[in-house]
Design an enzyme around this catalytic site. Sequence first.
Site, PDB file in Angstrom:
ATOM      1  CB  SER A  10     -85.696  -3.269  22.633  1.00  0.00           C
ATOM      2  OG  SER A  10     -86.934  -2.886  23.191  1.00  0.00           O
ATOM      3  CE1 TYR A  18     -87.617  -2.941  17.554  1.00  0.00           C
ATOM      4  CE2 TYR A  18     -88.595  -3.276  19.719  1.00  0.00           C
ATOM      5  CZ  TYR A  18     -87.726  -2.589  18.882  1.00  0.00           C
ATOM      6  OH  TYR A  18     -86.959  -1.548  19.384  1.00  0.00           O
TER       7      TYR A  18
HETATM    8  P1  NAD Z   1     -85.837   6.363  14.843  1.00  0.00           P
HETATM    9  O1  NAD Z   1     -86.921   5.839  13.967  1.00  0.00           O
HETATM   10  O2  NAD Z   1     -85.921   7.775  15.326  1.00  0.00           O
HETATM   11  O3  NAD Z   1     -84.419   6.165  14.136  1.00  0.00           O
HETATM   12  C1  NAD Z   1     -84.073   4.962  13.479  1.00  0.00           C
HETATM   13  C2  NAD Z   1     -83.206   5.296  12.291  1.00  0.00           C
HETATM   14  O4  NAD Z   1     -82.833   4.088  11.620  1.00  0.00           O
HETATM   15  C3  NAD Z   1     -83.910   6.181  11.243  1.00  0.00           C
HETATM   16  O5  NAD Z   1     -83.119   7.335  10.991  1.00  0.00           O
HETATM   17  C4  NAD Z   1     -84.020   5.279  10.012  1.00  0.00           C
HETATM   18  O6  NAD Z   1     -83.905   5.984   8.784  1.00  0.00           O
HETATM   19  C5  NAD Z   1     -82.827   4.356  10.239  1.00  0.00           C
HETATM   20  N1  NAD Z   1     -82.958   3.115   9.438  1.00  0.00           N
HETATM   21  C6  NAD Z   1     -84.065   2.359   9.229  1.00  0.00           C
HETATM   22  N2  NAD Z   1     -83.773   1.327   8.420  1.00  0.00           N
HETATM   23  C7  NAD Z   1     -82.450   1.429   8.112  1.00  0.00           C
HETATM   24  C8  NAD Z   1     -81.568   0.675   7.301  1.00  0.00           C
HETATM   25  N3  NAD Z   1     -81.980  -0.417   6.633  1.00  0.00           N
HETATM   26  N4  NAD Z   1     -80.272   1.068   7.212  1.00  0.00           N
HETATM   27  C9  NAD Z   1     -79.846   2.173   7.872  1.00  0.00           C
HETATM   28  N5  NAD Z   1     -80.642   2.931   8.648  1.00  0.00           N
HETATM   29  C10 NAD Z   1     -81.927   2.565   8.758  1.00  0.00           C
HETATM   30  O7  NAD Z   1     -85.758   5.345  16.077  1.00  0.00           O
HETATM   31  P2  NAD Z   1     -85.117   5.432  17.543  1.00  0.00           P
HETATM   32  O8  NAD Z   1     -86.222   5.400  18.509  1.00  0.00           O
HETATM   33  O9  NAD Z   1     -84.088   6.494  17.620  1.00  0.00           O
HETATM   34  O10 NAD Z   1     -84.446   3.992  17.598  1.00  0.00           O
HETATM   35  C11 NAD Z   1     -83.061   3.764  17.531  1.00  0.00           C
HETATM   36  C12 NAD Z   1     -82.763   2.334  17.960  1.00  0.00           C
HETATM   37  O11 NAD Z   1     -83.162   2.150  19.320  1.00  0.00           O
HETATM   38  C13 NAD Z   1     -83.532   1.274  17.153  1.00  0.00           C
HETATM   39  O12 NAD Z   1     -82.685   0.146  16.968  1.00  0.00           O
HETATM   40  C14 NAD Z   1     -84.680   0.924  18.066  1.00  0.00           C
HETATM   41  O13 NAD Z   1     -85.198  -0.355  17.804  1.00  0.00           O
HETATM   42  C15 NAD Z   1     -84.029   1.027  19.429  1.00  0.00           C
HETATM   43  N6  NAD Z   1     -84.974   1.224  20.528  1.00  0.00           N
HETATM   44  C16 NAD Z   1     -85.782   2.327  20.585  1.00  0.00           C
HETATM   45  C17 NAD Z   1     -86.661   2.465  21.660  1.00  0.00           C
HETATM   46  C18 NAD Z   1     -87.587   3.648  21.807  1.00  0.00           C
HETATM   47  O14 NAD Z   1     -88.440   3.630  22.697  1.00  0.00           O
HETATM   48  N7  NAD Z   1     -87.464   4.677  21.000  1.00  0.00           N
HETATM   49  C19 NAD Z   1     -86.704   1.502  22.674  1.00  0.00           C
HETATM   50  C20 NAD Z   1     -85.864   0.412  22.568  1.00  0.00           C
HETATM   51  C21 NAD Z   1     -85.001   0.286  21.505  1.00  0.00           C
END
Ligand code: NAD
Length: 251
Positions: free
Chosen positions: A142, A157
Amino acid sequence: MGLLTGKIAVVTGAASPRGLGKATAKLFAEHGATVVITDLDAAQAQAAADDLPGEGHMGMACNVTDKEACFATAAAVIEKLGAVDILVNNAGITQPLKIMEIAPENYDAVTDVNLRGTLYMTQALIPHWRERQTGSVVNMSSVSAQRGGGIFGGPHYSAAKAGVLGLTKAVARELAPDGVRVNAICPGFIATDITAGKLTDEMRAQVLAGIPMGRAGTADDVAGCALFLASDLSSYCTGTEVDVNGGSLIH
Ligand code: NAD
């Protein structure tokens, strides 16, 4: 011809309908990959797999914080599909806490899913890749890791995602002689459900003001980068961190 024709990809945490994992899984499938969607809930993972274009995709339950579950998932996929070529360590959670609000259970939850989970799922596939002398890993870090938060997630985080970057680079170095590439994506502010409705209008306006491109990213913006890193287009890239942030951090 698709960039991933004949390839088999595992994408963790990819059941979330508007998430980065699902968008990545969909783009991979459009490019010819057979995709295994893993997430906490088996039915949701299966529903997401059923929603992908093409045939043969799988949905499986796998809590990435559970080492045995990660190894069992890898073994089951290899048995069913014969191989795994690509792993996207996408599962992640975040919490909007200030430093003094981080309780031990907050630290454990956030570092376990983001960092420990990335380690375990990668470890689960390394013996297979060493045998085949090929593999490609894409880790979701991130911008919070690089600029010290400032979007939504708290310092724990940022620390977990910075850990993902360190892990990416060290594993890239160790596995390069085995033909395995390991890279990270640093998404900026992307419109998904990860903030679980806790992002206020004020926070949103403040974040948008810091993005030169003037908009939040989309899940497809991140998926495109994942496709590049997973495919042979990036065949000489390993240990890299690629920014997908609309210019919110330029360095
Ligand atoms: P999201 O919440 O839509 O999806 C995350 C998924 O991870 C969910 O389906 C959840 O059920 C699953 N999950 C949670 N704990 C888990 C576990 N212990 N085992 C297996 N699965 C698990 O989030 P997103 O925004 O699509 O994020 C995806 C990735 O991108 C994450 O790693 C997040 O930190 C990273 N990220 C997101 C953003 C953003 O702005 N959305 C920015 C930077 C990084």
